[in-house]
Design a protein around this motif. Sequence first.
Motif, PDB file in Angstrom:
ATOM      1  N   ARG A   1      -2.801  -6.544   3.047  1.00  0.00           N
ATOM      2  CA  ARG A   1      -2.294  -5.750   1.915  1.00  0.00           C
ATOM      3  C   ARG A   1      -2.417  -6.556   0.619  1.00  0.00           C
ATOM      4  O   ARG A   1      -2.265  -7.782   0.607  1.00  0.00           O
ATOM      5  CB  ARG A   1      -0.828  -5.394   2.137  1.00  0.00           C
ATOM      6  N   SER A   2      -2.675  -5.841  -0.456  1.00  0.00           N
ATOM      7  CA  SER A   2      -2.715  -6.477  -1.775  1.00  0.00           C
ATOM      8  C   SER A   2      -1.290  -6.693  -2.269  1.00  0.00           C
ATOM      9  O   SER A   2      -0.320  -6.242  -1.645  1.00  0.00           O
ATOM     10  CB  SER A   2      -3.484  -5.584  -2.757  1.00  0.00           C
TER      11      SER A   2
ATOM     12  N   SER B   1       0.006  -5.216  -4.581  1.00  0.00           N
ATOM     13  CA  SER B   1       0.539  -3.878  -4.886  1.00  0.00           C
ATOM     14  C   SER B   1       0.683  -3.026  -3.630  1.00  0.00           C
ATOM     15  O   SER B   1       0.901  -1.810  -3.726  1.00  0.00           O
ATOM     16  CB  SER B   1      -0.381  -3.175  -5.885  1.00  0.00           C
ATOM     17  N   ASN B   2       0.527  -3.650  -2.441  1.00  0.00           N
ATOM     18  CA  ASN B   2       0.685  -3.001  -1.139  1.00  0.00           C
ATOM     19  C   ASN B   2      -0.450  -2.019  -0.811  1.00  0.00           C
ATOM     20  O   ASN B   2      -0.284  -1.111  -0.022  1.00  0.00           O
ATOM     21  CB  ASN B   2       2.034  -2.266  -1.035  1.00  0.00           C
ATOM     22  N   TYR B   3      -1.618  -2.189  -1.427  1.00  0.00           N
ATOM     23  CA  TYR B   3      -2.778  -1.382  -1.075  1.00  0.00           C
ATOM     24  C   TYR B   3      -3.490  -2.015   0.121  1.00  0.00           C
ATOM     25  O   TYR B   3      -3.569  -3.246   0.242  1.00  0.00           O
ATOM     26  CB  TYR B   3      -3.749  -1.278  -2.255  1.00  0.00           C
ATOM     27  N   ARG B   4      -4.030  -1.153   0.999  1.00  0.00           N
ATOM     28  CA  ARG B   4      -4.829  -1.657   2.122  1.00  0.00           C
ATOM     29  C   ARG B   4      -6.143  -2.234   1.596  1.00  0.00           C
ATOM     30  O   ARG B   4      -6.805  -1.623   0.766  1.00  0.00           O
ATOM     31  CB  ARG B   4      -5.131  -0.533   3.115  1.00  0.00           C
TER      32      ARG B   4
ATOM     33  N   THR C   1     -10.970  -1.247  -1.212  1.00  0.00           N
ATOM     34  CA  THR C   1      -9.853  -0.306  -1.077  1.00  0.00           C
ATOM     35  C   THR C   1     -10.219   0.707  -0.007  1.00  0.00           C
ATOM     36  O   THR C   1     -11.373   0.769   0.443  1.00  0.00           O
ATOM     37  CB  THR C   1      -9.595   0.414  -2.411  1.00  0.00           C
TER      38      THR C   1
END
Length: 371
Positions: free
Chosen positions: A41-42, A44-47, A10
């Motif tokens: 991106r995951s 869940s839209n996390y980098r 993350t």
Amino acid sequence: MNNQVIQHLTIKEFTSAVGGGITPRMVRHYHQLGLLPQPVRSHSNYRLYNENDVRRLQRIVALKQQGFQLNHIREILKVEPEADTTITLMSQLQQQYRTVMQQISQLRQTASALEGLLGRDRDCQIMQAEVFSQLKLLEVETQAGVGELENLWSKLDAEVHTHPEVFQESLQWLLPDLSDRSEIEQHLISQMVLACGDVSLVSFLRLGNQAIASTREALKLGCQVVVDTFSVAAALDNTRLAHLGCQIETLINNPHVTTAKEAEIAFWQHQEWREKLLQLTKGCVLVIGYAPSVLLEVCQGIQNQQIQPALVIAMPIGFSHAPAAKRQLMQTSVPFMTIEGTLGGGLLAATALNALVESLLDKPDCHCYLS
């Protein structure tokens, strides 16, 4: 950290892995500048970042710490390290250097104009107030207007004929805030700025390992002062040093060696001077104003515990060896005083020691430098 984690970091884990004070906000900024590629991106839209991203950001941090600006780092990173691109990279860096020097030149012109106003002492400020008021009303769109502007500067400059320059008043307006420095260090900085006329020198001056305290103790004991060339010896305050019982010895004892180039070649060609350097008295003060190879040899001698000076004033001139030698000195445990980068010279080196000698004799019981 295992490979599985490195492949799925993350942004918080990413900055933690890189270190160097990097924050998530800085990472997002580097994405915007194109320094870092956009990450995957995951769901869940996390980098999410990987090991390659860590290495690239570490390179950015390292280059930034060496003084490169972000836009220059971006250009450097465009060159693929796997390819044989030495010529391309050198050409690119040369172009960046020219751009930076052009920017410095423009900023220097602005700084000179500001110094011309801020550096005025009280006796000049009456005329300066009048010039300021007229500047506000001045129209300079025509050639006549430009001529009128030159006349205003002429009026201001005419005041310099009425009295000698008051250097300390000028420095009060121009020097950065030095309230966190000791009184002795402030005096040292002022003298060095006056020696070269460049206020920006303050940003590059480095003192380390209790340099002032060690020097004062050594001078009180009448330590030996060793300089690299006769040019440096000639600029020292011989009268005050003699009063303290300090003897001056010149390492490259050839009076015809007067430039950095000559000193560098002479030191390399004469083994006896290299041997003489390694036989210096413990607790001496070394003043190097020209030859970077002398400083490199000093650092090697310190590392091998062959010499133990009380202070090394290191201000050799050069564009590759000198900056490298100064960095090596700052990594040693000996007290030092140097100017980062290529700045330096015999006059600045001698001025530094002269300022310390002067403050010792004027204020022998001062302990402000210990706070």
